[in-house]
Design an enzyme around this catalytic site. Sequence first.
Site, PDB file in Angstrom:
ATOM      1  N   HIS A 130      54.407  46.539  47.127  1.00 46.89           N
ATOM      2  CA  HIS A 130      53.415  45.445  46.416  1.00 46.89           C
ATOM      3  C   HIS A 130      53.561  45.159  45.292  1.00 46.89           C
ATOM      4  CE1 HIS A 130      49.353  43.618  45.987  1.00 46.89           C
ATOM      5  NE2 HIS A 130      49.315  44.209  44.776  1.00 46.89           N
ATOM      6  N   GLU A 131      53.806  46.033  44.319  1.00 48.71           N
ATOM      7  CA  GLU A 131      54.072  45.789  42.936  1.00 48.71           C
ATOM      8  C   GLU A 131      55.172  45.240  42.721  1.00 48.71           C
ATOM      9  OE1 GLU A 131      51.564  45.867  41.002  1.00 48.71           O
ATOM     10  OE2 GLU A 131      50.058  47.177  42.278  1.00 48.71           O
ATOM     11  N   HIS A 134      54.828  41.403  43.236  1.00 48.80           N
ATOM     12  CA  HIS A 134      54.292  40.629  42.083  1.00 48.80           C
ATOM     13  C   HIS A 134      55.426  40.344  41.151  1.00 48.80           C
ATOM     14  CE1 HIS A 134      49.934  40.540  42.505  1.00 48.80           C
ATOM     15  NE2 HIS A 134      49.871  42.043  42.799  1.00 48.80           N
ATOM     16  N   GLU A 200      47.119  38.297  45.042  1.00 49.80           N
ATOM     17  CA  GLU A 200      46.927  39.559  45.582  1.00 49.80           C
ATOM     18  C   GLU A 200      47.353  39.343  47.105  1.00 49.80           C
ATOM     19  OE1 GLU A 200      46.667  42.672  44.431  1.00 49.80           O
ATOM     20  OE2 GLU A 200      46.806  41.687  42.513  1.00 49.80           O
TER      21      GLU A 200
END
Length: 309
Positions: A130-131, A134, A200
Amino acid sequence: MSYFRTAILLAGLTALFMGIGFLMGGQTGMIIAFVIAAGMNLFSYWNSDKMVLRMYGAREVDARTSPKLYDMVQQLAGNAGLPMPKVYVMENPQPNAFATGRNPKNAAVAVTTGLVQSVTREELAGVIAHELAHIKHHDTLLMTITATIAGAISMLANFAMFFGGSRDNNGIGILGTIALIILAPLAAGLVQMAISRTREFEADRGGAEISGQPLWLASALQKIAGAAHHIPNAEAERNPSSAHMFIINPLSGLRMDKLFSTHPATDDRVARLVAMSKTMGGAHEPNLAPEPTGPWSGATARTTRGPWG
């Protein structure tokens, strides 16, 4: 559509900032506001990552000091087609994580000790993916700019409070000045939160694609969200403007309406990931090393120190 919506929201935030400058000082005020915003964004571009990592007392780890964590980040970054980011650990009992950096070549992923100690290896992989999403989407720079402009709007509102009552302020008067002081930061905060929620959702989708297993992230989100309300993050409480950076809102003890949350509802995020896992069908197993022993090897939370110590 998501990028278009984000661009519209960011344009609206910029227009609000410029409009406040105009109302306070006409064209001169608008120019001054622009110069201030440019200066703040330039400073943030080069220094925001160092500032936030220092704020949370993060320490860098490598293949020697934390081989399991470092190898996991390296393998997932390879899956994502990204350069290897720097890896940091925060001594914090709350399970959480964030990414920072001005671009993929100058990026960092930071995880708390609480995260590594309380999730399985698969769940940790979901969070790191997930990071990395980003970073891949350049969200780290976008959210820095958004937070900087929102902060500048609050600063201008404070100027209006101290200097706005002494003159007409281009026709808005004292009542208009009071409304500006109250409504401008609120509007900026709402736009900032809307941008954060949009990014997100996209990072959840991108992270699931990087790991190949949406349910890993879904399970991690449920664990982290449950713990965040019970385990305080003292640094985040002292610096709430950084809350939007984390995978789950790190602020505990305050019950906020969904409208004012910097993050989407966890149930909504999990539902999307579950639906995504069904459409992916036989999702491929990501390229990860075999299951190690230690705090990643079981589904229950552990109290042992993470794999770097």
